[in-house]
Write an enzyme that holds these catalytic residues in place. Structure first.
Site, PDB file in Angstrom:
ATOM      1  N   CYS A   5       0.855  -1.388   0.119  1.00 25.13           N
ATOM      2  CA  CYS A   5       0.105  -0.354  -0.147  1.00 25.13           C
ATOM      3  C   CYS A   5       0.938   1.307  -0.170  1.00 25.13           C
ATOM      4  O   CYS A   5       1.838   1.359   0.676  1.00 25.13           O
ATOM      5  CB  CYS A   5      -0.924  -0.069   1.160  1.00 25.13           C
ATOM      6  SG  CYS A   5      -2.150  -1.552   1.252  1.00 25.13           S
ATOM      7  N   ASP A  41       1.116   1.974  18.809  1.00 23.84           N
ATOM      8  CA  ASP A  41       1.082   1.463  17.307  1.00 23.84           C
ATOM      9  C   ASP A  41       1.888   2.472  16.593  1.00 23.84           C
ATOM     10  O   ASP A  41       2.691   2.139  15.514  1.00 23.84           O
ATOM     11  CB  ASP A  41      -0.168   0.933  16.879  1.00 23.84           C
ATOM     12  CG  ASP A  41      -0.176   0.107  15.678  1.00 23.84           C
ATOM     13  OD1 ASP A  41       1.087  -0.566  15.366  1.00 23.84           O
ATOM     14  OD2 ASP A  41      -1.061   0.191  15.055  1.00 23.84           O
TER      15      ASP A  41
END
Length: 365
Positions: free
Chosen positions: A19, A278
């Site tokens: 991506c 994250d």
């Protein structure tokens, strides 16, 4: 009851897609070790044991799997992990599972596992083939829309709980009506929207990055469509809007970052290394390793403390904003983006337009 959530990266930054806007690829490029590899059974066992030993019942434990692409670890890994968790759960904790996936390898065997352990699946799918295939490519640089949409139908057919995760790129933000129609026409009832941000060290926007005013415009138009749909008796869950209704009701948001306060997470990489967020699985914030350190030691580690210390200050515009009690200045990772244009905040711009409807919804009207 205590609640303990672990974000597990069983395949580290490894992925079967490429991506263009992948934030974790960018994170991995900004640390010494790009990939920590596939998690071993010994590390999985250590993770489960450390978490369980840190809790006393009653307690709920959530294991949420992300990547990279977590399915790269293989179906046998997840069969092993869930089996180990069941075996070691002698205190009777309530176990919950979630996974964020691109869906490329999902088949009925995966769905059988998801059903057996009541996984909530977050499926990454941008709204429509044109928008999705512009950025979500496989290793051969081919679009993946048809394969991911097929995975969505498989999840539905097999009764697996799932939601749709979409990245709001510059291109998507220009077509809020098209995006909303896509979700509604395809029967997607649970949606999560994530703004596409600049890479960590980028000085200029990439072609897919948002601008603050475009993001505000998208949110206002998408919210208006969402609110109209509710008025017509057709409710679709959009996570950011659902959380805002909670906040306008005086309740805390369940989505990390929406209150503007960073609470360290428990992010476990493939080799057992632990990090507090994250968005910041970076070397300065490494907080120990689940193979050698207890949960308590990790929580008090230098990396965790440094992460808490390194909070981004709120800009002056926040101090007199009437929505500060709602957003708290926004998620740390988003703050540079929110305040890219001096004297302007896209979130405040959106909330100014949405507040009357949010108040009505909060009051049950």
């Amino acid at each position: 009851m205590r609640y303990f959530s672990v974000l597990v990266k069983p395949a580290s930054s490894l992925c079967n897609m490429r991506c263009r806007y992948c934030f974790y690829y960018d994170v991995a490029e900004n640390r010494e070790v790009f990939s920590y590899g596939i998690m071993s059974e010994a590390t999985a066992a250590a993770l489960i044991e450390r978490v369980f030993s840190s809790l006393t019942p009653p307690a709920t434990v959530t294991f949420a799997f992300q990547g990279g692409e977590p399915t790269v670890a293989g179906l046998p890994f997840f069969e092993m992990f869930t089996s180990l968790a069941d075996q070691k759960n002698d205190k009777g904790f309530l176990l919950q599972y979630a996974i964020q996936t691109n869906g490329l390898v999902l088949d009925r065997d995966w769905c059988k596992l998801f059903r057996a352990h009541d996984f909530l699946v977050g499926l990454s799918l941008d709204p429509g083939g044109r928008l999705h295939d512009a950025h979500r490519l496989d290793g051969k640089k081919n679009g993946t829309f048809s394969r991911v949409k097929k995975a969505a139908r498989l999840l539905e057919e097999t009764g697996v709980s799932y939601n749709i995760l979409s990245t709001v790129t510059r291109q998507m933000a220009q077509h809020p009506q098209e995006a909303f129609r896509f979700y509604k026409n395809n029967g997607f009832r649970y949606i999560q929207l994530t703004p596409c941000l600049k890479a960590l060290d980028a000085e200029e926007n990439a072609v897919y990055d948002l601008t603050p005013r475009l993001f505000a415009s998208f949110l206002k138009q998408f919210f208006a469509l969402w609110y109209q749909s509710i008025a017509e008796g057709d409710y679709i869950s959009v996570r950011i809007f659902d959380n805002l209704v909670r906040q306008f009701r005086g309740e805390p948001a369940e989505q990390c970052g929406m209150s503007g306060e960073c609470t360290p997470q428990f992010v476990v990489e493939g080799d057992g290394s632990v990090f507090p967020c994250d968005f910041y699985v970076l070397d300065p914030y490494k907080s120990g390793n689940i193979n050698t350190d207890t949960v308590e030691q990790i929580g008090k580690s230098a990396g965790m403390l440094q992460f808490v210390k390194d909070q981004k200050p709120r800009p002056p515009i926040c101090e007199h904003c009437r929505f500060l009690p709602i957003c708290g200045g926004g998620c740390r990772r988003y703050r540079d983006f929110y305040h890219e244009e001096e004297g302007y905040c896209p979130y405040a711009d959106f909330l100014e337009a949405a507040a009357p409807a949010l108040v009505r919804l909060a009051n049950g009207r």
